[in-house]
Design a protein around this motif. Sequence first.
Motif, mmCIF file in Angstrom:
data_model
loop_
_atom_site.group_PDB
_atom_site.id
_atom_site.type_symbol
_atom_site.label_atom_id
_atom_site.label_comp_id
_atom_site.label_asym_id
_atom_site.label_seq_id
_atom_site.Cartn_x
_atom_site.Cartn_y
_atom_site.Cartn_z
ATOM 1 N N SER A 169 -3.417 5.237 0.221
ATOM 2 C CA SER A 169 -3.696 5.269 -1.203
ATOM 3 C C SER A 169 -3.907 3.836 -1.676
ATOM 4 O O SER A 169 -4.191 2.954 -0.884
ATOM 5 C CB SER A 169 -2.514 5.941 -1.914
ATOM 6 O OG SER A 169 -2.796 6.133 -3.266
ATOM 7 N N TRP A 170 -3.704 3.591 -2.954
ATOM 8 C CA TRP A 170 -3.928 2.277 -3.525
ATOM 9 C C TRP A 170 -2.794 1.309 -3.189
ATOM 10 O O TRP A 170 -1.725 1.697 -2.745
ATOM 11 C CB TRP A 170 -4.106 2.378 -5.038
ATOM 12 C CG TRP A 170 -2.901 2.913 -5.767
ATOM 13 C CD1 TRP A 170 -1.808 2.208 -6.191
ATOM 14 C CD2 TRP A 170 -2.676 4.264 -6.155
ATOM 15 N NE1 TRP A 170 -0.918 3.037 -6.817
ATOM 16 C CE2 TRP A 170 -1.419 4.310 -6.817
ATOM 17 C CE3 TRP A 170 -3.400 5.442 -6.033
ATOM 18 C CZ2 TRP A 170 -0.889 5.485 -7.335
ATOM 19 C CZ3 TRP A 170 -2.862 6.611 -6.549
ATOM 20 C CH2 TRP A 170 -1.620 6.612 -7.189
ATOM 21 N N THR A 171 -3.048 0.051 -3.467
ATOM 22 C CA THR A 171 -2.008 -0.969 -3.363
ATOM 23 C C THR A 171 -1.347 -1.081 -4.728
ATOM 24 O O THR A 171 -2.024 -1.232 -5.747
ATOM 25 C CB THR A 171 -2.607 -2.322 -2.937
ATOM 26 O OG1 THR A 171 -3.169 -2.157 -1.630
ATOM 27 C CG2 THR A 171 -1.544 -3.408 -2.911
ATOM 28 N N HIS A 172 -0.036 -0.971 -4.722
ATOM 29 C CA HIS A 172 0.756 -1.028 -5.955
ATOM 30 C C HIS A 172 1.383 -2.410 -6.039
ATOM 31 O O HIS A 172 1.904 -2.922 -5.064
ATOM 32 C CB HIS A 172 1.840 0.059 -5.915
ATOM 33 C CG HIS A 172 2.511 0.293 -7.215
ATOM 34 N ND1 HIS A 172 1.926 1.000 -8.237
ATOM 35 C CD2 HIS A 172 3.729 -0.093 -7.674
ATOM 36 C CE1 HIS A 172 2.751 1.051 -9.264
ATOM 37 N NE2 HIS A 172 3.853 0.395 -8.940
ATOM 38 N N ARG A 230 0.846 -1.187 0.000
ATOM 39 C CA ARG A 230 0.000 0.000 0.000
ATOM 40 C C ARG A 230 0.884 1.240 0.000
ATOM 41 O O ARG A 230 1.873 1.310 0.714
ATOM 42 C CB ARG A 230 -0.904 0.023 1.225
ATOM 43 C CG ARG A 230 -1.759 1.291 1.277
ATOM 44 C CD ARG A 230 -2.781 1.237 2.368
ATOM 45 N NE ARG A 230 -3.905 0.409 2.023
ATOM 46 C CZ ARG A 230 -5.008 0.857 1.397
ATOM 47 N NH1 ARG A 230 -5.091 2.097 1.013
ATOM 48 N NH2 ARG A 230 -6.006 0.051 1.155
ATOM 49 N N TRP A 267 0.454 8.573 0.814
ATOM 50 C CA TRP A 267 0.865 9.920 0.420
ATOM 51 C C TRP A 267 1.343 10.683 1.638
ATOM 52 O O TRP A 267 0.660 10.709 2.659
ATOM 53 C CB TRP A 267 -0.283 10.666 -0.254
ATOM 54 C CG TRP A 267 -0.607 10.104 -1.587
ATOM 55 C CD1 TRP A 267 -1.646 9.287 -1.903
ATOM 56 C CD2 TRP A 267 0.149 10.276 -2.785
ATOM 57 N NE1 TRP A 267 -1.586 8.942 -3.226
ATOM 58 C CE2 TRP A 267 -0.500 9.541 -3.799
ATOM 59 C CE3 TRP A 267 1.308 10.978 -3.108
ATOM 60 C CZ2 TRP A 267 -0.027 9.489 -5.102
ATOM 61 C CZ3 TRP A 267 1.777 10.925 -4.412
ATOM 62 C CH2 TRP A 267 1.120 10.193 -5.381
ATOM 63 N N GLY A 274 -1.562 -0.473 -10.434
ATOM 64 C CA GLY A 274 -2.346 -0.250 -9.232
ATOM 65 C C GLY A 274 -3.026 1.102 -9.299
ATOM 66 O O GLY A 274 -2.607 1.979 -10.046
ATOM 67 N N GLY A 275 -4.068 1.242 -8.534
ATOM 68 C CA GLY A 275 -4.770 2.521 -8.480
ATOM 69 C C GLY A 275 -5.264 2.951 -9.843
ATOM 70 O O GLY A 275 -5.826 2.161 -10.594
ATOM 71 N N PRO A 276 -5.020 4.213 -10.196
ATOM 72 C CA PRO A 276 -5.546 4.728 -11.456
ATOM 73 C C PRO A 276 -4.800 4.226 -12.693
ATOM 74 O O PRO A 276 -5.258 4.447 -13.808
ATOM 75 C CB PRO A 276 -5.386 6.245 -11.305
ATOM 76 C CG PRO A 276 -4.248 6.401 -10.368
ATOM 77 C CD PRO A 276 -4.339 5.233 -9.422
#
Length: 155
Positions: A64-67, A55, A58, A85-87
């Motif tokens: 934030s998202w999990t990468h 995860r 920021w 991950g994420g966007p």
Amino acid sequence: MSKVTLSTELPIPARDACLLAQRPELFEYVVAPLLRVPDLHFPDPIAPGVSGSARLWWFGFVPSWTHRLTLIHLGPTEIYTNEGGGPVRVWNHRLTFTPLGETRCRYTDEIEVADGWRGIGVRLFVHLMFRHRQRRWRELTRVLAASGWVRGEPR
């Protein structure tokens, strides 16, 4: 797909820089203080096929998202990963370290992203994040070069 390529010179040998890039602590240093990745774990030594995820936080406190990251290629002066991950669903990252003599190299980040409708925002984020990363790389390697560091050990 979009591609962003950024390069900078580092005052350490290419092979040493590539070895340094394989250390999770280096990643944590170069993304700080913008991102924190407290649970990033990879086996030591790393090898192609190894995957991991963590995860992102920021500024150290906003979750934030999990990468996710999979190591595809690992050479003496090159690392290639598939990430996402994420966007951004697809984030292919090639790090190359080109020798510029015995004690210097050119470090290049080449990032290919599937940014879709997010296009310009994703490319702007990539530019800003990787300029920050490369600035942190330069700062760290200046200190390492001045101290006589080679392959993680003092000379």
